[in-house]
Design an enzyme around this catalytic site. Sequence first.
Site, PDB file in Angstrom:
ATOM      1  N   PHE A   1      35.365 -10.149   7.228  1.00  0.00           N
ATOM      2  CA  PHE A   1      35.127 -11.454   6.599  1.00  0.00           C
ATOM      3  C   PHE A   1      35.311 -11.419   5.089  1.00  0.00           C
ATOM      4  CE2 PHE A   1      31.345  -9.156   5.674  1.00  0.00           C
ATOM      5  CZ  PHE A   1      30.816  -9.716   4.516  1.00  0.00           C
TER       6      PHE A   1
ATOM      7  N   HIS B   1      32.229  -3.572   8.755  1.00  0.00           N
ATOM      8  CA  HIS B   1      32.043  -5.023   8.862  1.00  0.00           C
ATOM      9  C   HIS B   1      32.548  -5.728   7.608  1.00  0.00           C
ATOM     10  CE1 HIS B   1      29.590  -7.893  11.536  1.00  0.00           C
ATOM     11  NE2 HIS B   1      30.454  -8.616  10.844  1.00  0.00           N
TER      12      HIS B   1
ATOM     13  N   GLU C   1      25.052  -0.952  14.300  1.00  0.00           N
ATOM     14  CA  GLU C   1      25.396  -0.955  12.872  1.00  0.00           C
ATOM     15  C   GLU C   1      24.250  -1.371  11.959  1.00  0.00           C
ATOM     16  OE1 GLU C   1      27.435  -5.078  11.631  1.00  0.00           O
ATOM     17  OE2 GLU C   1      28.560  -4.032  13.175  1.00  0.00           O
TER      18      GLU C   1
ATOM     19  N   ASP D   1      35.664  -2.677  13.256  1.00  0.00           N
ATOM     20  CA  ASP D   1      35.021  -3.155  12.033  1.00  0.00           C
ATOM     21  C   ASP D   1      33.554  -3.469  12.300  1.00  0.00           C
ATOM     22  OD1 ASP D   1      35.134  -4.051   9.257  1.00  0.00           O
ATOM     23  OD2 ASP D   1      34.927  -6.089  10.042  1.00  0.00           O
TER      24      ASP D   1
ATOM     25  N   ARG E   1      32.083  -8.185  17.577  1.00  0.00           N
ATOM     26  CA  ARG E   1      30.709  -7.690  17.588  1.00  0.00           C
ATOM     27  C   ARG E   1      30.685  -6.336  18.289  1.00  0.00           C
ATOM     28  NH1 ARG E   1      29.969 -10.772  14.112  1.00  0.00           N
ATOM     29  NH2 ARG E   1      28.396 -12.425  13.914  1.00  0.00           N
TER      30      ARG E   1
ATOM     31  N   THR F   1      37.011  -6.408  16.060  1.00  0.00           N
ATOM     32  CA  THR F   1      36.515  -6.953  14.796  1.00  0.00           C
ATOM     33  C   THR F   1      35.517  -8.080  15.057  1.00  0.00           C
ATOM     34  OG1 THR F   1      38.441  -8.437  14.724  1.00  0.00           O
ATOM     35  CG2 THR F   1      38.581  -6.389  13.459  1.00  0.00           C
TER      36      THR F   1
END
Length: 331
Positions: free
Chosen positions: A298, A295, A263, A258, A234, A232
């Site tokens: 957060f 992603h 990406e 994630d 990079r 989760t």
Amino acid sequence: MNIAFFSCQSYEQPFLEAANGNHRHQLTFLPQTLTPETVQLAAGHQAICVFVNDQLTPPTLQALAGMGIRLVALRCTGYNQVDVQTAQQLGIRILRVPTYSPHSVAEHAVALLLSLNRKTYLAYQRTKENNFTLDGLMGFDLYGKQVGVIGTGKIGAAFARIMLGFGCHVLAHDKIPSAVLQQLGVAYLPLDEVLRKADILSLHCPLIPETHHIINATALGRMKPGSYLINTSRGGLLDTSAVLDSLQSGHLGALGIDVYELEDDYFFADWSDKDLPDVNLNTLTHLPNVLVTAHQGFFTREAMGQIAHTTLNNLTYLEQEHIPADAVVVG
């Protein structure tokens, strides 16, 4: 101050507007990703604000400097998207969000792990079709398992504490061991030993040259057969091709990510009505023992509020020359 916010999604705007209440900056929200082709949208602004997939490459930074823009605020903690040397040469200040709810990402890592282990995503698909069989859904107890944590900053530490709560044995690797975690029972070991012992490995380190592809074919070969890998942090921490080979050979038991190495072209966009040209990503999203989220670690109310608050504070601090040291990347 006039500020252009690149890669700004509609769900971010209320948080940024609320955080701006006491600052009264003029905010321009742009859905476009910052690239050398879109940088001209920054014209007429005194500063810009960017996110994880915006490209602060030399051409982009040079174009910003040519417009007289000397301030870039990041709505994130990591800054691997910034060419730091060029920013320094051009006198462009770069500020970041040094921390926001570490629990948001740590809890998402746990969500990926639990979903993969107990096959809840497969069970959900079955029960939607009135299939209530249990074949292929068996998991394992987390209690007593060895969990490796690479990187024990705020997020890694939060993840480690959660795993301790499950009754796991937590093995960690970091240049700077946490005395608090050690007191809680976390054992710090060399990377190779963590790889060899862990039933589950979760990555929480930044993407820097020395951690690029930290999980490659060699590292995967040292991991336990059937072990789980969670990322989760990079995407560039993983050598995607090597991970796919390990999954398809059956050596790596499951993968939860994630983030993805490439990406930038796909995450935060809807590709449901067209073919995905990235063969590796397309393969990953169709493997039954892989769980990909785009992603969103957060993405909690608490974290979004803290990111917006810190970002607007950073911009105001800069005007007043009162900048928190840990927020400064360049300048």
